[in-house]
Design a protein around this motif. Structure first.
Motif, PDB file in Angstrom:
ATOM      1  N   LYS A  25     -20.415 -23.096  38.438  1.00  0.00           N
ATOM      2  CA  LYS A  25     -19.815 -23.606  39.682  1.00  0.00           C
ATOM      3  C   LYS A  25     -18.340 -23.206  39.748  1.00  0.00           C
ATOM      4  O   LYS A  25     -17.980 -22.120  39.303  1.00  0.00           O
ATOM      5  CB  LYS A  25     -20.015 -25.119  39.780  1.00  0.00           C
ATOM      6  N   HIS A  36     -28.000 -23.074  47.090  1.00  0.00           N
ATOM      7  CA  HIS A  36     -27.772 -24.239  46.229  1.00  0.00           C
ATOM      8  C   HIS A  36     -27.470 -25.446  47.118  1.00  0.00           C
ATOM      9  O   HIS A  36     -26.829 -25.310  48.165  1.00  0.00           O
ATOM     10  CB  HIS A  36     -26.599 -23.949  45.277  1.00  0.00           C
ATOM     11  N   GLU A  45     -34.734 -27.993  42.308  1.00  0.00           N
ATOM     12  CA  GLU A  45     -33.571 -28.801  41.944  1.00  0.00           C
ATOM     13  C   GLU A  45     -33.518 -30.044  42.833  1.00  0.00           C
ATOM     14  O   GLU A  45     -32.912 -30.008  43.927  1.00  0.00           O
ATOM     15  CB  GLU A  45     -32.285 -28.006  42.155  1.00  0.00           C
ATOM     16  N   GLY A  66     -26.261 -33.178  38.267  1.00  0.00           N
ATOM     17  CA  GLY A  66     -24.992 -33.729  37.790  1.00  0.00           C
ATOM     18  C   GLY A  66     -24.991 -35.235  37.593  1.00  0.00           C
ATOM     19  O   GLY A  66     -23.925 -35.851  37.545  1.00  0.00           O
ATOM     20  N   GLY A 107     -31.391 -29.698  37.166  1.00  0.00           N
ATOM     21  CA  GLY A 107     -30.994 -31.087  37.464  1.00  0.00           C
ATOM     22  C   GLY A 107     -30.857 -31.852  36.181  1.00  0.00           C
ATOM     23  O   GLY A 107     -31.839 -32.330  35.624  1.00  0.00           O
ATOM     24  N   SER A 108     -29.591 -31.900  35.653  1.00  0.00           N
ATOM     25  CA  SER A 108     -29.292 -32.653  34.422  1.00  0.00           C
ATOM     26  C   SER A 108     -30.099 -32.174  33.208  1.00  0.00           C
ATOM     27  O   SER A 108     -30.539 -32.985  32.396  1.00  0.00           O
ATOM     28  CB  SER A 108     -29.490 -34.161  34.663  1.00  0.00           C
ATOM     29  N   GLY A 151     -26.261 -26.672  34.895  1.00  0.00           N
ATOM     30  CA  GLY A 151     -24.862 -26.786  35.327  1.00  0.00           C
ATOM     31  C   GLY A 151     -23.995 -27.288  34.186  1.00  0.00           C
ATOM     32  O   GLY A 151     -23.571 -26.517  33.317  1.00  0.00           O
ATOM     33  N   GLY A 152     -23.760 -28.592  34.152  1.00  0.00           N
ATOM     34  CA  GLY A 152     -22.839 -29.205  33.187  1.00  0.00           C
ATOM     35  C   GLY A 152     -23.035 -28.770  31.738  1.00  0.00           C
ATOM     36  O   GLY A 152     -22.067 -28.474  31.027  1.00  0.00           O
TER      37      GLY A 152
HETATM   38  C1  PEP Z   1     -26.916 -27.323  39.290  1.00  0.00           C
HETATM   39  O1  PEP Z   1     -25.899 -27.598  39.889  1.00  0.00           O
HETATM   40  O2  PEP Z   1     -27.597 -26.365  39.649  1.00  0.00           O
HETATM   41  C2  PEP Z   1     -27.292 -28.156  38.150  1.00  0.00           C
HETATM   42  C3  PEP Z   1     -28.519 -28.075  37.739  1.00  0.00           C
HETATM   43  O3  PEP Z   1     -26.318 -28.954  37.621  1.00  0.00           O
HETATM   44  P1  PEP Z   1     -26.501 -29.986  36.375  1.00  0.00           P
HETATM   45  O4  PEP Z   1     -27.218 -29.270  35.282  1.00  0.00           O
HETATM   46  O5  PEP Z   1     -25.093 -30.335  35.991  1.00  0.00           O
HETATM   47  O6  PEP Z   1     -27.283 -31.139  36.890  1.00  0.00           O
END
Ligand code: PEP
Length: 262
Positions: free
Chosen positions: A11, A103, A177, A183, A223-224, A245-246
């Motif tokens: 991101k 996204h 997602e 997040g 997603g997380s 993501g994170g």
């Molecule tokens: C994303 O933003 O595509 C995502 C999956 O983020 P996170 O892993 O932080 O949930």
């Protein structure tokens, strides 16, 4: 059997300096790991911000293709009066191979529409040999399954509408997602993910054909996702990879996530 695909979405979180350092650190660990596990390593893609694409491409070059570079977005036309946009041709020149499309953060904050997403998928798949990672997923309020099916079907059907007639033999990645899971540290359950993946597969098969879907389409989950839960989605054969993501922002954490799949 297709290899799994793990995509890091950084991101707008890392500066040029941090992106370069983290990509280099990750590339070194993956290269070492590949000496033991080369055949089993998944395909790995890092999507930094635009300003760091070139530096990250240079940093991962030493992995000899084990780690590839993706962009978090791209315009559909190759050139012209489109202030602030990036061209698929220019991104290709930087070594970009994958593009995240649609996204939920872009749909939400930048007003990205079904029509814009369809133009991007058409352009990347048919004209520019870039692999789109199409993000679909329901919001919290759509979670009740009837609405969820409707939302996801619409997102997919509008995105693939122009490639339906003349299907190019090019890969297409769909990332399921759920917006409420991004997040939040609260991923969807593996069971729920499996249910949505079969819905996605059914939609793709009926519009693109079963053989085409099996050969060219890959469904991943986002997603997380973390090193602790990735096996629930990927190793159990529910998804063919993950969008992270994170947990991809620190080189060590992302390395452990990959390592936990082996
Ligand atoms: C994303 O933003 O595509 C995502 C999956 O983020 P996170 O892993 O932080 O949930």
């Amino acid at each position: 059997m297709k290899k799994n695909l793990i995509v890091a979405n950084w991101k707008m979180n890392l500066s040029l300096k941090d992106s370069k350092n983290r990509a280099r650190e990750f590339a070194t660990s993956i290269t070492q790991l590949s000496e033991r596990f080369k055949k089993n390593l998944p395909h790995i893609v890092i999507c930094p911000s635009f300003s760091a694409l070139s530096a990250v491409h240079t940093s991962v070059r030493a992995t000899r293709g084990l780690v590839k570079v993706g962009s978090q977005d791209c315009f559909w036309d190759p050139q012209g009066a489109f202030t602030g946009e990036e061209s698929p041709v220019f991104l290709r020149e930087l070594g970009v191979e994958y593009i995240i499309v649609g996204h939920s953060e872009r749909r939400m904050y930048l007003g990205e529409t079904h029509d814009m997403i369809e133009k991007k998928i058409h352009s990347f798949v048919k004209e520019h040999t870039l692999i789109p990672i199409l993000c679909v997923g329901e919001k919290k309020e759509d979670r009740a399954s009837a609405k969820r099916t409707q939302v996801i079907s619409r997102q997919i059907l509008s995105a693939i509408s122009s490639i339906r007639k003349h299907k190019p033999a090019r890969p297409l990645v769909i990332a399921y997602e759920p917006v409420w899971a991004i997040g939040t540290g609260n991923p969807c359950t593996a069971r729920d993910c499996a249910r949505v993946n079969s819905l996605i597969k059914k939609i793709l098969s009926s519009y693109l054909g079963t053989a085409y879907t099996a050969e060219w389409c890959r469904i991943i989950y986002g997603g997380s996702v973390s090193a602790k839960n990735i096996r629930d989605f990927v190793v159990e054969g529910i998804s063919e990879g993950a969008l992270v993501g994170g947990a991809s922002l620190q080189a060590r954490e992302f390395f452990h996530l990959i390592r936990s799949l082996l």
